[in-house]
Scaffold this motif. Structure first.
Motif, PDB file in Angstrom:
ATOM      1  N   MET A   4       0.604  12.374 -21.195  1.00 20.87           N
ATOM      2  CA  MET A   4       0.453  12.792 -19.798  1.00 20.87           C
ATOM      3  C   MET A   4      -0.661  12.048 -19.070  1.00 20.87           C
ATOM      4  O   MET A   4      -0.776  12.153 -17.861  1.00 20.87           O
ATOM      5  N   ASN A   5      -1.474  11.294 -19.789  1.00 23.38           N
ATOM      6  CA  ASN A   5      -2.573  10.574 -19.156  1.00 23.38           C
ATOM      7  C   ASN A   5      -2.215   9.149 -18.755  1.00 23.38           C
ATOM      8  O   ASN A   5      -3.030   8.460 -18.158  1.00 23.38           O
ATOM      9  N   VAL A   6      -1.018   8.716 -19.081  1.00 20.83           N
ATOM     10  CA  VAL A   6      -0.567   7.370 -18.717  1.00 20.83           C
ATOM     11  C   VAL A   6      -0.116   7.377 -17.264  1.00 20.83           C
ATOM     12  O   VAL A   6       0.574   8.300 -16.820  1.00 20.83           O
ATOM     13  N   ASP A   7      -0.516   6.369 -16.518  1.00 24.89           N
ATOM     14  CA  ASP A   7      -0.062   6.327 -15.132  1.00 24.89           C
ATOM     15  C   ASP A   7       1.336   5.720 -15.069  1.00 24.89           C
ATOM     16  O   ASP A   7       1.706   4.872 -15.858  1.00 24.89           O
ATOM     17  N   LEU A   8       2.074   6.248 -14.121  1.00 25.38           N
ATOM     18  CA  LEU A   8       3.462   5.866 -13.887  1.00 25.38           C
ATOM     19  C   LEU A   8       3.563   5.239 -12.508  1.00 25.38           C
ATOM     20  O   LEU A   8       2.737   5.500 -11.637  1.00 25.38           O
ATOM     21  N   LYS A   9       4.578   4.454 -12.305  1.00 25.42           N
ATOM     22  CA  LYS A   9       4.766   3.797 -11.012  1.00 25.42           C
ATOM     23  C   LYS A   9       5.847   4.537 -10.234  1.00 25.42           C
ATOM     24  O   LYS A   9       6.929   4.800 -10.746  1.00 25.42           O
ATOM     25  N   SER A  10       5.540   4.862  -8.980  1.00 31.44           N
ATOM     26  CA  SER A  10       6.497   5.563  -8.129  1.00 31.44           C
ATOM     27  C   SER A  10       7.316   4.569  -7.311  1.00 31.44           C
ATOM     28  O   SER A  10       7.068   3.369  -7.354  1.00 31.44           O
ATOM     29  N   HIS A  11       8.251   5.100  -6.539  1.00 29.77           N
ATOM     30  CA  HIS A  11       9.150   4.263  -5.735  1.00 29.77           C
ATOM     31  C   HIS A  11       8.395   3.414  -4.716  1.00 29.77           C
ATOM     32  O   HIS A  11       8.875   2.379  -4.302  1.00 29.77           O
ATOM     33  N   ASP A  12       7.209   3.862  -4.317  1.00 25.80           N
ATOM     34  CA  ASP A  12       6.413   3.075  -3.364  1.00 25.80           C
ATOM     35  C   ASP A  12       5.320   2.270  -4.088  1.00 25.80           C
ATOM     36  O   ASP A  12       4.358   1.844  -3.472  1.00 25.80           O
ATOM     37  N   TYR A  13       5.505   2.105  -5.398  1.00 23.45           N
ATOM     38  CA  TYR A  13       4.654   1.293  -6.259  1.00 23.45           C
ATOM     39  C   TYR A  13       3.230   1.827  -6.413  1.00 23.45           C
ATOM     40  O   TYR A  13       2.334   1.102  -6.821  1.00 23.45           O
ATOM     41  N   LYS A  14       3.035   3.107  -6.097  1.00 20.16           N
ATOM     42  CA  LYS A  14       1.742   3.747  -6.344  1.00 20.16           C
ATOM     43  C   LYS A  14       1.669   4.155  -7.805  1.00 20.16           C
ATOM     44  O   LYS A  14       2.671   4.490  -8.424  1.00 20.16           O
ATOM     45  N   ARG A  15       0.460   4.147  -8.324  1.00 20.83           N
ATOM     46  CA  ARG A  15       0.209   4.631  -9.682  1.00 20.83           C
ATOM     47  C   ARG A  15      -0.060   6.127  -9.615  1.00 20.83           C
ATOM     48  O   ARG A  15      -0.914   6.575  -8.841  1.00 20.83           O
ATOM     49  N   LEU A  16       0.671   6.893 -10.398  1.00 23.09           N
ATOM     50  CA  LEU A  16       0.545   8.344 -10.413  1.00 23.09           C
ATOM     51  C   LEU A  16       0.471   8.856 -11.843  1.00 23.09           C
ATOM     52  O   LEU A  16       0.998   8.229 -12.758  1.00 23.09           O
ATOM     53  N   HIS A  17      -0.148  10.005 -11.992  1.00 26.38           N
ATOM     54  CA  HIS A  17      -0.094  10.757 -13.247  1.00 26.38           C
ATOM     55  C   HIS A  17       0.810  11.965 -13.001  1.00 26.38           C
ATOM     56  O   HIS A  17       1.071  12.328 -11.846  1.00 26.38           O
ATOM     57  N   LEU A  18       1.231  12.605 -14.060  1.00 26.94           N
ATOM     58  CA  LEU A  18       2.127  13.754 -13.885  1.00 26.94           C
ATOM     59  C   LEU A  18       1.508  14.847 -13.022  1.00 26.94           C
ATOM     60  O   LEU A  18       2.201  15.454 -12.211  1.00 26.94           O
ATOM     61  N   HIS A  19       0.216  15.083 -13.168  1.00 32.01           N
ATOM     62  CA  HIS A  19      -0.403  16.152 -12.365  1.00 32.01           C
ATOM     63  C   HIS A  19      -0.349  15.832 -10.864  1.00 32.01           C
ATOM     64  O   HIS A  19      -0.441  16.733 -10.035  1.00 32.01           O
TER      65      HIS A  19
END
Length: 148
Positions: A4-19
């Protein structure tokens, strides 16, 4: 299962975490393995039930593995994600989110509460068209747990 601490890339290329994509009551993460549908197909197929989940304060996110970037960031999927206005499609482009990938030709769904504690999980095989109703049942059970 997932980090859950890995950042993910969203459709607008922002880095997000699950929280960052958590709803006021929780979050459902659907890990899409090989053989899963393209991002726009998942958004379209499950838009009705995801809307109902959001009404109950539970957000849903479809997380794809690094190898599936073209299924998540194709033009149609990006348009669909922008139309939804929330980050429902996420990409594990670092390849670190899944501790052991979702089994081939399957989905892994996890329901988290606000504290990121696992409430329920399901592994859904993607064979013979039976996966759609199984995932819908899982999502509907989450909805019913908040409406009672």
């Amino acid at each position: 299962m997932i980090d859950m601490n890995v950042d993910l890339k969203s459709h607008d290329y922002k880095r997000l975490h699950l929280h960052d994509v958590m709803g006021r009551h929780g979050l459902i993460v659907v890990g899409v393995g090989r053989g899963g549908e393209r991002g726009f197909q998942m958004l379209y197929r499950f838009s009705d039930i995801c809307d109902r989940l959001e009404d109950e304060g539970v957000n849903a996110a479809f997380v794809y593995r690094k190898e599936s970037a073209r299924h998540v960031f194709d033009a149609t999927s990006l348009f669909g994600a922008r139309f939804r206005l929330t980050p429902h499609l996420l990409l594990d482009d670092a390849g670190l989110f899944f501790r052991g990938p979702p089994q081939g030709r399957s989905l892994r769904a996890v329901h988290f509460n606000r504290k990121m504690e696992t409430i329920d999980t399901a592994v859904i095989p993607l064979h013979a068209g039976s996966w759609d109703p199984l995932l819908r049942v899982f999502l509907a059970q989450v909805i019913s747990s908040y409406t009672h």
